[in-house]
Design an enzyme around this catalytic site. Structure first.
Site, PDB file in Angstrom:
ATOM      1  N   LYS A 233       0.810  -1.229   0.000  1.00  0.00           N
ATOM      2  CA  LYS A 233       0.000   0.000   0.000  1.00  0.00           C
ATOM      3  C   LYS A 233       0.833   1.266   0.000  1.00  0.00           C
ATOM      4  O   LYS A 233       2.021   1.249   0.278  1.00  0.00           O
ATOM      5  CB  LYS A 233      -0.991  -0.041   1.164  1.00  0.00           C
ATOM      6  CG  LYS A 233      -2.150  -0.994   0.819  1.00  0.00           C
ATOM      7  CD  LYS A 233      -3.330  -0.868   1.712  1.00  0.00           C
ATOM      8  CE  LYS A 233      -4.413  -1.819   1.191  1.00  0.00           C
ATOM      9  NZ  LYS A 233      -5.349  -2.200   2.231  1.00  0.00           N
ATOM     10  N   ARG A 267      -3.411 -10.363   4.781  1.00  0.00           N
ATOM     11  CA  ARG A 267      -3.817 -10.408   3.366  1.00  0.00           C
ATOM     12  C   ARG A 267      -2.697  -9.790   2.540  1.00  0.00           C
ATOM     13  O   ARG A 267      -2.445  -8.585   2.641  1.00  0.00           O
ATOM     14  CB  ARG A 267      -5.131  -9.620   3.215  1.00  0.00           C
ATOM     15  CG  ARG A 267      -5.667  -9.589   1.792  1.00  0.00           C
ATOM     16  CD  ARG A 267      -6.946  -8.761   1.727  1.00  0.00           C
ATOM     17  NE  ARG A 267      -7.473  -8.733   0.374  1.00  0.00           N
ATOM     18  CZ  ARG A 267      -7.046  -7.901  -0.586  1.00  0.00           C
ATOM     19  NH1 ARG A 267      -6.104  -7.020  -0.344  1.00  0.00           N
ATOM     20  NH2 ARG A 267      -7.595  -7.959  -1.792  1.00  0.00           N
TER      21      ARG A 267
HETATM   22  N1  HH2 Z   1      -7.317  -3.950   0.742  1.00  0.00           N
HETATM   23  C1  HH2 Z   1      -7.658  -4.000  -0.558  1.00  0.00           C
HETATM   24  C2  HH2 Z   1      -8.703  -4.818  -1.004  1.00  0.00           C
HETATM   25  N2  HH2 Z   1      -9.360  -5.614  -0.145  1.00  0.00           N
HETATM   26  N3  HH2 Z   1      -9.675  -6.427   2.058  1.00  0.00           N
HETATM   27  C3  HH2 Z   1      -9.357  -6.408   3.358  1.00  0.00           C
HETATM   28  N4  HH2 Z   1     -10.012  -7.191   4.221  1.00  0.00           N
HETATM   29  N5  HH2 Z   1      -8.360  -5.601   3.845  1.00  0.00           N
HETATM   30  C4  HH2 Z   1      -7.654  -4.755   3.036  1.00  0.00           C
HETATM   31  O1  HH2 Z   1      -6.781  -4.010   3.537  1.00  0.00           O
HETATM   32  C5  HH2 Z   1      -7.985  -4.758   1.635  1.00  0.00           C
HETATM   33  C6  HH2 Z   1      -9.018  -5.613   1.179  1.00  0.00           C
HETATM   34  C7  HH2 Z   1      -6.910  -3.154  -1.549  1.00  0.00           C
HETATM   35  O2  HH2 Z   1      -5.829  -3.869  -2.064  1.00  0.00           O
HETATM   36  P1  HH2 Z   1      -5.793  -4.641  -3.468  1.00  0.00           P
HETATM   37  O3  HH2 Z   1      -6.807  -5.740  -3.506  1.00  0.00           O
HETATM   38  O4  HH2 Z   1      -4.414  -5.065  -3.721  1.00  0.00           O
HETATM   39  O5  HH2 Z   1      -6.102  -3.515  -4.535  1.00  0.00           O
HETATM   40  P2  HH2 Z   1      -7.367  -3.188  -5.408  1.00  0.00           P
HETATM   41  O6  HH2 Z   1      -8.482  -2.825  -4.472  1.00  0.00           O
HETATM   42  O7  HH2 Z   1      -6.920  -2.043  -6.260  1.00  0.00           O
HETATM   43  O8  HH2 Z   1      -7.741  -4.399  -6.209  1.00  0.00           O
END
Ligand code: HH2
Length: 300
Positions: A233, A267
């Site tokens: 992040k 995660r």
């Molecule tokens: N962060 C993201 C998405 N889902 N779920 C939980 N429980 N906790 C988190 O911190 C979290 C999450 C954002 O990250 P990412 O999936 O890599 O990115 P994007 O939303 O752009 O797909």
């Protein structure tokens, strides 16, 4: 409603349908984003075969759960229709459930997407809106007996950057997560199925994300296992001055700090570095709890 006792302490684990995932050891959730526009890995998994290959590597590296997402929640991401999200997610959930025995989670805010994923074999719903986005989702999760991740966020991915005005970020996140827990319990979700997440980077400044990471006892007090998602992040990018794909070490360090502060589920995109960091953390904790004489015996 107050949660009087910790289900984590009572049951020692996270109940997902008919299984219990022990939280006496840290659990790593590998991220599979089936999106063209995720902030760090958008477009990397354009078909089922690519997702299966990435998942196989994560399993080999020590992942305990696979989290499949079909809609990016990065700041300013465009919303995706439920039909498109289902089209992205369901074939991969089916293939993962056929290929691996570990639980599959669906990262969605929508009941229709969660239901389609449950029908395809998913056992967990990971809702970044903490059951605020779709009023049908809590009941769908309860009826499926699914594990539930309730993440804290204010506003939506489109406008969350304007919702960072907290007095005491830890106290307010805890209180708002308590509200999410109440929504889940009222819909019939079992307390043992619930996991809470501070939502690092979601309606949080970099400093607020760091404060939450360092003060997780404010959330473990709620009595539910805590999940954190620092992976790649922006607050890590700010600290380290590196692009998302080069944040695996920073992510592992953040996970280790969170583990020592009480988090139990992590995660991440890059499974191996986090698994290794957590193994070091576990070994140090175990060594500390050994009597001094046994340590002397081991090294002597
Ligand atoms: N962060 C993201 C998405 N889902 N779920 C939980 N429980 N906790 C988190 O911190 C979290 C999450 C954002 O990250 P990412 O999936 O890599 O990115 P994007 O939303 O752009 O797909």
């Amino acid at each position: 409603m107050m949660v009087a006792e910790s289900p984590e302490r009572l049951h020692g684990g996270w109940c997902i349908g008919s299984r219990i995932l022990s939280t006496s050891r840290p659990l790593v959730m590998g991220i599979l984003n089936l999106t063209p526009d995720s902030f760090s890995d958008g477009g990397e998994l354009p078909h089922v075969e690519a997702a299966l290959q990435r998942a196989a590597r994560m399993v080999e590296e020590g992942a305990h759960i696979l989290d499949v997402g079909g809609e990016s929640t990065r700041p300013g991401a465009l919303p995706v229709s439920p039909d498109e999200e289902i089209r992205r997610v369901v074939p991969v959930v089916k293939a993962l459930c056929r290929a691996f025995s570990l639980p599959v989670s669906v990262d969605t805010r929508k009941a229709s997407v969660a239901q389609a994923a449950f029908d395809a074999g998913a056992e967990i719903v990971n809702d970044v809106s903490g059951f605020t986005f779709d009023p049908e989702l809590p009941r769908a999760a309860a009826e499926a007996g699914a594990g539930v991740v309730l993440m804290h966020m204010r506003g939506t991915p489109a406008d969350m950057g304007t919702h960072t005005g907290y007095g005491d970020v830890v106290a307010e996140v805890r209180q708002e997560l308590q509200g999410a827990v109440e929504r889940a319990l009222e819909a019939g979700v079992s307390p043992e199925a619930i996991v809470v997440d501070p939502g690092l980077g979601f309606a949080k400044t970099h400093e607020q994300s760091l404060t939450l990471l360092g003060t997780l006892d404010g959330l473990t007090e709620l009595g539910f296992p805590v999940l954190v998602g620092p992976s790649r992040k922006r607050f890590l990018g700010e600290l380290l001055g590196v692009p998302p794909q080069e944040r695996a070490v920073g992510t592992a360090a953040a996970c280790l700090m969170a583990y020592l502060g009480g988090a139990r589920i992590f995660r991440v995109h890059d499974v191996l570095p986090t698994v290794e960091a957590l193994r070091v953390g576990m070994a140090v904790r175990e060594a500390r709890s050994l009597p001094a004489s046994s340590f002397a015996l081991q090294v002597g």
